[in-house]
Design a protein around this motif. Structure first.
Motif, PDB file in Angstrom:
ATOM      1  N   GLU A   1      -8.977  -0.097  10.146  1.00 56.76           N
ATOM      2  CA  GLU A   1      -8.615  -0.301   8.714  1.00 56.76           C
ATOM      3  C   GLU A   1      -7.052  -1.035   8.819  1.00 56.76           C
ATOM      4  N   LEU A   2      -6.379  -0.617   9.694  1.00 56.03           N
ATOM      5  CA  LEU A   2      -4.835  -1.036   9.806  1.00 56.03           C
ATOM      6  C   LEU A   2      -4.810  -2.324   9.988  1.00 56.03           C
ATOM      7  N   LYS A   3      -5.837  -2.719  11.024  1.00 52.38           N
ATOM      8  CA  LYS A   3      -5.729  -4.128  11.551  1.00 52.38           C
ATOM      9  C   LYS A   3      -6.116  -5.066  10.279  1.00 52.38           C
TER      10      LYS A   3
ATOM     11  N   PHE B   1       0.733  -1.053  -0.130  1.00 54.40           N
ATOM     12  CA  PHE B   1       0.035   0.041   0.037  1.00 54.40           C
ATOM     13  C   PHE B   1       0.969   1.322   0.072  1.00 54.40           C
ATOM     14  N   PRO B   2       1.638   1.228  -1.037  1.00 54.37           N
ATOM     15  CA  PRO B   2       2.651   2.772  -1.150  1.00 54.37           C
ATOM     16  C   PRO B   2       1.957   3.834  -1.100  1.00 54.37           C
ATOM     17  N   GLY B   3       0.665   4.193  -1.213  1.00 54.67           N
ATOM     18  CA  GLY B   3      -0.043   5.224  -1.482  1.00 54.67           C
ATOM     19  C   GLY B   3      -0.994   5.459  -0.279  1.00 54.67           C
ATOM     20  N   GLU B   4      -0.793   4.695   0.705  1.00 52.77           N
ATOM     21  CA  GLU B   4      -1.793   4.972   1.683  1.00 52.77           C
ATOM     22  C   GLU B   4      -1.502   5.956   2.760  1.00 52.77           C
ATOM     23  N   ASP B   5      -2.603   6.805   3.161  1.00 50.63           N
ATOM     24  CA  ASP B   5      -2.548   7.971   3.994  1.00 50.63           C
ATOM     25  C   ASP B   5      -2.144   7.290   5.391  1.00 50.63           C
ATOM     26  N   ILE B   6      -0.924   6.886   5.792  1.00 42.56           N
ATOM     27  CA  ILE B   6      -0.606   5.946   7.011  1.00 42.56           C
ATOM     28  C   ILE B   6      -1.001   7.075   8.454  1.00 42.56           C
TER      29      ILE B   6
END
Length: 64
Positions: free
Chosen positions: A29-31, A17-22
């Protein structure tokens, strides 16, 4: 991978997920993203907020 493989999880998340707003990702959602990573095989119930915070921080560090 297990929940405590924080660095490996962060690397796998960044790769997938290189474009994810981390910074603003919800922990729910992270889980889900972690649970669906290839090679992840730990019990969902072993996860907690502290682990998710560590994963998020490691993912941010991985990207920078």
């Amino acid at each position: 991978m297990k929940w405590l493989d924080i660095e490996n999880i962060a690397e796998a998340l960044e790769e997938k997920f290189p474009g994810e707003d981390i910074v603003n990702i919800r922990f729910t959602e992270l889980k889900e993203k972690v649970l669906n990573l290839e090679g992840f095989s730990d019990d969902e119930k072993r996860c907690n907020e502290k682990i998710l915070e560590a994963i998020q921080a490691a993912w941010i560090e991985e990207r920078s």
